[in-house]
Design an enzyme around this catalytic site. Sequence first.
Site, PDB file in Angstrom:
ATOM      1  N   HIS A  29       0.934  -1.085  -0.062  1.00 22.45           N
ATOM      2  CA  HIS A  29       0.073  -0.158   0.017  1.00 22.45           C
ATOM      3  C   HIS A  29       0.850   1.292  -0.018  1.00 22.45           C
ATOM      4  CE1 HIS A  29      -2.714  -2.707   2.498  1.00 22.45           C
ATOM      5  NE2 HIS A  29      -2.606  -3.100   1.208  1.00 22.45           N
TER       6      HIS A  29
HETATM    7  C1  LIG Z   1       0.269  -9.413  -1.688  1.00 22.78           C
HETATM    8  C2  LIG Z   1      -0.681  -8.363  -1.903  1.00 22.78           C
HETATM    9  C3  LIG Z   1      -1.942  -8.197  -0.927  1.00 22.78           C
HETATM   10  C4  LIG Z   1      -2.643  -7.078  -1.220  1.00 22.78           C
HETATM   11  N1  LIG Z   1      -3.851  -7.267  -0.309  1.00 22.78           N
HETATM   12  C5  LIG Z   1      -4.867  -6.113  -0.548  1.00 22.78           C
HETATM   13  C6  LIG Z   1      -5.848  -6.053   0.270  1.00 22.78           C
HETATM   14  O1  LIG Z   1      -5.994  -7.014   0.833  1.00 22.78           O
HETATM   15  N2  LIG Z   1      -6.581  -4.836   0.171  1.00 22.78           N
HETATM   16  C7  LIG Z   1      -6.170  -3.670  -0.779  1.00 22.78           C
HETATM   17  O2  LIG Z   1      -6.863  -3.040  -0.618  1.00 22.78           O
HETATM   18  N3  LIG Z   1      -5.165  -3.901  -1.256  1.00 22.78           N
HETATM   19  C8  LIG Z   1      -4.348  -4.778  -1.171  1.00 22.78           C
HETATM   20  N4  LIG Z   1      -3.133  -4.969  -2.245  1.00 22.78           N
HETATM   21  C9  LIG Z   1      -2.845  -3.952  -3.127  1.00 22.78           C
HETATM   22  C10 LIG Z   1      -3.881  -4.055  -4.142  1.00 22.78           C
HETATM   23  O3  LIG Z   1      -3.287  -5.175  -4.853  1.00 22.78           O
HETATM   24  C11 LIG Z   1      -3.208  -2.634  -5.208  1.00 22.78           C
HETATM   25  O4  LIG Z   1      -3.889  -1.456  -4.298  1.00 22.78           O
HETATM   26  C12 LIG Z   1      -4.063  -2.482  -6.460  1.00 22.78           C
HETATM   27  O5  LIG Z   1      -4.108  -3.817  -7.361  1.00 22.78           O
HETATM   28  C13 LIG Z   1      -3.889  -1.363  -7.150  1.00 22.78           C
HETATM   29  O6  LIG Z   1      -4.451  -1.241  -8.517  1.00 22.78           O
HETATM   30  P1  LIG Z   1      -3.502  -0.694  -9.691  1.00 22.78           P
HETATM   31  O7  LIG Z   1      -4.365  -0.812 -11.013  1.00 22.78           O
HETATM   32  O8  LIG Z   1      -3.249   0.835  -9.325  1.00 22.78           O
HETATM   33  O9  LIG Z   1      -2.181  -1.577  -9.730  1.00 22.78           O
HETATM   34  P2  LIG Z   1      -2.031  -2.742 -10.138  1.00 22.78           P
HETATM   35  O10 LIG Z   1      -3.188  -3.725 -10.043  1.00 22.78           O
HETATM   36  O11 LIG Z   1      -0.805  -3.463  -9.565  1.00 22.78           O
HETATM   37  O12 LIG Z   1      -1.790  -2.776 -11.658  1.00 22.78           O
HETATM   38  C14 LIG Z   1      -0.844  -1.967 -12.376  1.00 22.78           C
HETATM   39  C15 LIG Z   1      -0.347  -2.819 -13.692  1.00 22.78           C
HETATM   40  O13 LIG Z   1       0.503  -1.928 -14.311  1.00 22.78           O
HETATM   41  C16 LIG Z   1       1.575  -2.726 -15.033  1.00 22.78           C
HETATM   42  N5  LIG Z   1       2.560  -1.807 -15.334  1.00 22.78           N
HETATM   43  C17 LIG Z   1       3.489  -1.409 -14.197  1.00 22.78           C
HETATM   44  N6  LIG Z   1       4.373  -0.708 -15.143  1.00 22.78           N
HETATM   45  C18 LIG Z   1       4.015  -0.780 -16.472  1.00 22.78           C
HETATM   46  C19 LIG Z   1       4.829  -0.367 -17.619  1.00 22.78           C
HETATM   47  N7  LIG Z   1       5.617   0.576 -17.646  1.00 22.78           N
HETATM   48  N8  LIG Z   1       4.308  -0.534 -18.736  1.00 22.78           N
HETATM   49  C20 LIG Z   1       3.101  -1.553 -18.845  1.00 22.78           C
HETATM   50  N9  LIG Z   1       2.483  -1.842 -17.693  1.00 22.78           N
HETATM   51  C21 LIG Z   1       3.029  -1.394 -16.649  1.00 22.78           C
HETATM   52  C22 LIG Z   1       1.686  -3.950 -13.898  1.00 22.78           C
HETATM   53  O14 LIG Z   1       2.441  -4.979 -14.647  1.00 22.78           O
HETATM   54  C23 LIG Z   1       0.360  -4.212 -13.473  1.00 22.78           C
HETATM   55  O15 LIG Z   1      -0.335  -4.999 -14.071  1.00 22.78           O
HETATM   56  C24 LIG Z   1      -2.508  -6.218  -1.995  1.00 22.78           C
HETATM   57  C25 LIG Z   1      -1.271  -6.121  -2.753  1.00 22.78           C
HETATM   58  C26 LIG Z   1      -0.438  -7.427  -2.858  1.00 22.78           C
HETATM   59  C27 LIG Z   1       0.937  -7.324  -3.696  1.00 22.78           C
END
Ligand SMILES: Cc1cc2nc3c(=O)[nH]c(=O)nc-3n(C[C@H](O)[C@H](O)[C@H](O)COP(=O)(O)OP(=O)(O)OC[C@H]3O[C@@H](n4cnc5c(N)ncnc54)[C@H](O)[C@@H]3O)c2cc1C
Length: 583
Positions: free
Chosen positions: A512
């Site tokens: 987070h």
């Molecule tokens: C083990 C674990 C447990 C978690 N548990 C919780 C929970 O219980 N509750 C909660 O609220 N949150 C939890 N989280 C956090 C949650 O997963 C994230 O807050 C959420 O996934 C964020 O969404 P996002 O779209 O911002 O990023 P993400 O879901 O991470 O997606 C970002 C994507 O962008 C891609 N990317 C990055 N850089 C590039 C680039 N240069 N070019 C192309 N693609 C790129 C990545 O590969 C990824 O697929 C947890 C995270 C982890 C790792």
Amino acid sequence: MKRLKPVDVVIAGGGWTGLLMAKEITSRTSLSVVVLERGPARKTSDYSTGMDELDYAIRLRMMQNLSDETLTHRHSSRASAVPVRQYGSFQPGTGTGGAGEHWGALSFRFAPDVFELATHLREKHGESKLPTGIAVQDWGVTYDALEQNYWRAEQMMGVCGKAGNLKGVKVEGGNPFEGPRSQEYPLPPHKTTYVTSLFRQACIEMGHHPFPVPTATASQTYRNPDGVTRSGCLYCGYCVRFGCMIGAKSQPTNTLLPLLANKKNFTLRNGCQVKRVIHRDGKAEALQYIDPSGEEIEQPANIVVIGSWTLNNTRLLLMSKIGEQYDPNSGKGTVGKNLTHQVSANVRFFLDKPLNNFMGSGGLGFGIDDYDGDNAFDPAAGLLRGGTMRVTSGGEGPLAGFGRTPPGETQSDWGAEWKKAALKWNDKSSSVAFEGGHFPYRQNYLDLDPVYHDKFGDPLIRLTLDWTDHERAQTDMAIKAGSAIARAMGGKLGETRGVGAKYSVTFYQSTHIQGGTIMGASPDRSVVNPWLQHWQMPNLWITGGSTFPQSGSGNPTLTIIAMTYRAADALIDRYIKQPGKLL
Ligand SMILES: Cc1cc2nc3c(=O)[nH]c(=O)nc-3n(C[C@H](O)[C@H](O)[C@H](O)COP(=O)(O)OP(=O)(O)OC[C@H]3O[C@@H](n4cnc5c(N)ncnc54)[C@H](O)[C@@H]3O)c2cc1C
Ligand code: SF4
């Protein structure tokens, strides 16, 4: 460089926010949308043979490969940063669905005062009583303005829980400290386990207000308003750091991808590493990326969305030279500022009965907010705000779970004596976990590392981050309160962990991480406006935790998704009809 045919919208990142943006745009307009995701393609059936703790939970099969790209860390701007070569304090995801595939699905709403924290703290305590260097800012959006989007997010994911405040009326059994909700949760809470029932009972006896932890692991078969049906959780326990083999845990691949898969106006390209936002005269024109064959490609588009998680959102802006790098000395610049993590603490305890820890589900359990927000205010301890506490049965594998013993039980951590003690105490321990809001400080920020590069030769993102006395006070309080609860449960206390003297990248705290491209009501102090539109470049939108001015207590993703819905509405209903600055 190869230049492709223009599309209407190009999105960097195929995780929760990137795919939600794509789903909203393709289902409500005829615009063409391309998502560029650096990691592999994924689908629910990939997880049907995935119950391998070593592969997924210890070797972290689904996370970003740190030998391709990592980050550097230092404690202050006077120190040299070093690269993080092994996963420690957080674990960014990669591949379709991002970290949303292997998350724990705990789905809290932030308390209303979190969105106006700067105003709230100044009114309550006065500027002079706030910690030195604090950089809290209001979000430019209130809880009330976000409430309907919280509800949409909860329905889309099928969050189970129990309301504690329905339209201002307190409801027994829910969280009395939550903001007013317009609706009960879409699904009822999960079943209760032995250890979580002990926690609940102890909390009631101590005068606290336990509530079922809201979680997006479906407690029963669920059909969401988009028409996507998911089955109820089997409590298999292979949940956090795994994809769900039956699709009970809400993940982008089982909740959003089924709606996108057959859309003619949607394309997902995997293995595509976005390197830059190409822009001219204040307009984003394209995303530049490296495709799986190593070829450099430019994908032009009328609208560019960056949804590549906190660190890469900030890194992409800095590498693309969009906006001014934040300078902690002068306070000038907005990109990179207000870096926050989550303040976490843990109190381990041992009981005299087996707990069946191998069963459970991400956030199955009970929590209390009696030590959250202003409830924790203790001037003598230097404490302004606290956090949320809970005991969960999240499922624990045999490798992570084996070998824990209470203090004094064995003199050695190997050999016959240790084995005997480890077997005696096997499956008899759990922990009270604490997650608190982390204030932003002027000295904690993100920039590009001047020394270290990724495999493509681009600079790594550098975290300048350390804890202050406030975070140490938060975790001291959490350890004291958590220990009292554990004792009231009949537990024998084990190891405790707070944030420690210095920020450590060596042990997991949570994934987070917030800040870097924050939202706000003024372009002088934020990167995006309250609809997540870039202040100076109106056809550029940024989604995710990078837009949070500070962390709330509790997990951030529900808020991230609610904000993405709000941004999608603004983009579709206002910007597309009349392109330009919304504010
Ligand atoms: C083990 C674990 C447990 C978690 N548990 C919780 C929970 O219980 N509750 C909660 O609220 N949150 C939890 N989280 C956090 C949650 O997963 C994230 O807050 C959420 O996934 C964020 O969404 P996002 O779209 O911002 O990023 P993400 O879901 O991470 O997606 C970002 C994507 O962008 C891609 N990317 C990055 N850089 C590039 C680039 N240069 N070019 C192309 N693609 C790129 C990545 O590969 C990824 O697929 C947890 C995270 C982890 C790792
Ligand atoms: S515990 Fe439930 S939600 Fe989690 S992976 Fe197993 S079946 Fe899926």
